[in-house]
Design a protein around this motif. Sequence first.
Motif, PDB file in Angstrom:
ATOM      1  N   MET A   1       0.814  -1.292  -0.067  1.00 33.21           N
ATOM      2  CA  MET A   1      -0.020   0.009   0.076  1.00 33.21           C
ATOM      3  C   MET A   1       0.962   1.308   0.066  1.00 33.21           C
ATOM      4  N   SER A   2       0.348   2.246  -0.433  1.00 29.85           N
ATOM      5  CA  SER A   2       1.168   3.410  -0.618  1.00 29.85           C
ATOM      6  C   SER A   2       1.147   4.220   0.771  1.00 29.85           C
ATOM      7  N   GLU A   3       2.357   4.530   1.056  1.00 29.12           N
ATOM      8  CA  GLU A   3       2.603   4.986   2.494  1.00 29.12           C
ATOM      9  C   GLU A   3       1.896   6.509   2.465  1.00 29.12           C
ATOM     10  N   ASN A   4       1.535   7.295   1.586  1.00 27.68           N
ATOM     11  CA  ASN A   4       0.973   8.465   1.372  1.00 27.68           C
ATOM     12  C   ASN A   4      -0.609   8.685   1.610  1.00 27.68           C
ATOM     13  N   LEU A  29      -7.505 -15.338  -6.956  1.00 23.68           N
ATOM     14  CA  LEU A  29      -8.277 -14.077  -7.217  1.00 23.68           C
ATOM     15  C   LEU A  29      -8.407 -13.680  -8.483  1.00 23.68           C
ATOM     16  N   ASP A  30      -7.841 -14.470  -9.428  1.00 22.43           N
ATOM     17  CA  ASP A  30      -7.997 -14.185 -10.996  1.00 22.43           C
ATOM     18  C   ASP A  30      -9.667 -14.639 -11.272  1.00 22.43           C
ATOM     19  N   THR A  31      -9.981 -15.491 -10.408  1.00 19.63           N
ATOM     20  CA  THR A  31     -11.415 -16.200 -10.850  1.00 19.63           C
ATOM     21  C   THR A  31     -12.429 -15.362  -9.818  1.00 19.63           C
ATOM     22  N   VAL A  32     -12.133 -14.365  -8.975  1.00 12.06           N
ATOM     23  CA  VAL A  32     -13.284 -13.854  -8.053  1.00 12.06           C
ATOM     24  C   VAL A  32     -13.853 -12.764  -9.101  1.00 12.06           C
ATOM     25  N   ALA A  38      -9.255  -2.491  -8.699  1.00 13.69           N
ATOM     26  CA  ALA A  38      -8.864  -2.241  -7.480  1.00 13.69           C
ATOM     27  C   ALA A  38      -9.480  -3.283  -6.360  1.00 13.69           C
ATOM     28  N   GLN A  39     -10.650  -3.641  -6.849  1.00 17.26           N
ATOM     29  CA  GLN A  39     -11.102  -4.696  -5.962  1.00 17.26           C
ATOM     30  C   GLN A  39     -10.398  -6.038  -5.753  1.00 17.26           C
ATOM     31  N   LYS A  40      -9.658  -6.530  -6.561  1.00 19.08           N
ATOM     32  CA  LYS A  40      -8.732  -7.596  -6.521  1.00 19.08           C
ATOM     33  C   LYS A  40      -7.592  -7.270  -5.703  1.00 19.08           C
ATOM     34  N   ALA A  44      -5.858  -8.304  -1.883  1.00 18.62           N
ATOM     35  CA  ALA A  44      -4.523  -8.808  -1.813  1.00 18.62           C
ATOM     36  C   ALA A  44      -4.015  -8.058  -0.501  1.00 18.62           C
ATOM     37  N   ASP A  45      -4.413  -6.762  -0.572  1.00 17.92           N
ATOM     38  CA  ASP A  45      -3.882  -6.022   0.514  1.00 17.92           C
ATOM     39  C   ASP A  45      -4.530  -6.399   1.972  1.00 17.92           C
ATOM     40  N   LEU A  46      -5.775  -7.001   1.841  1.00 17.57           N
ATOM     41  CA  LEU A  46      -6.386  -7.596   3.177  1.00 17.57           C
ATOM     42  C   LEU A  46      -5.738  -8.797   3.490  1.00 17.57           C
ATOM     43  N   LEU A  47      -5.336  -9.647   2.476  1.00 21.38           N
ATOM     44  CA  LEU A  47      -4.284 -10.795   2.774  1.00 21.38           C
ATOM     45  C   LEU A  47      -2.994 -10.440   3.422  1.00 21.38           C
ATOM     46  N   THR A  48      -2.356  -9.446   2.862  1.00 20.72           N
ATOM     47  CA  THR A  48      -1.149  -8.974   3.348  1.00 20.72           C
ATOM     48  C   THR A  48      -1.427  -8.428   4.942  1.00 20.72           C
ATOM     49  N   ALA A  49      -2.269  -7.690   5.058  1.00 18.95           N
ATOM     50  CA  ALA A  49      -2.582  -7.115   6.381  1.00 18.95           C
ATOM     51  C   ALA A  49      -2.780  -8.394   7.476  1.00 18.95           C
ATOM     52  N   LEU A  50      -3.470  -9.299   7.008  1.00 18.20           N
ATOM     53  CA  LEU A  50      -3.818 -10.577   7.819  1.00 18.20           C
ATOM     54  C   LEU A  50      -2.551 -11.122   8.087  1.00 18.20           C
ATOM     55  N   GLU A  51      -1.721 -11.487   7.250  1.00 18.16           N
ATOM     56  CA  GLU A  51      -0.416 -12.037   7.469  1.00 18.16           C
ATOM     57  C   GLU A  51       0.393 -11.464   8.114  1.00 18.16           C
TER      58      GLU A  51
END
Length: 79
Positions: A1-4, A29-32, A38-40, A44-51
């Motif tokens: 994610m962007s730091e800004n 995620l290519d099949t969702v 931006a939704q995809k 991916a950002d949610l997964l990273t945050a959870l990880e």
Amino acid sequence: MSENLPEVDVTLWRADAIVLFDWLMSVDLDTVPITHPAQKQALADLLTALEHNIDSDITASTAEEIAAAQEEVAKDMGW
């Protein structure tokens, strides 16, 4: 994610986080279905945050913990 960009904190029940993490790790995620790229990226950002949530051990959930979390989340769905 962007730091800004401004950030938002989201609180989840642990069971919800386990279910979401398990799903995001296994889904292609290519099949969702999406209507905007931006939704995809947001998924991916949610997964990273959870990880990278250092306050949680959800990434080490066992199959039994995942099954229990799925039961807990699904039991009061009402639909």
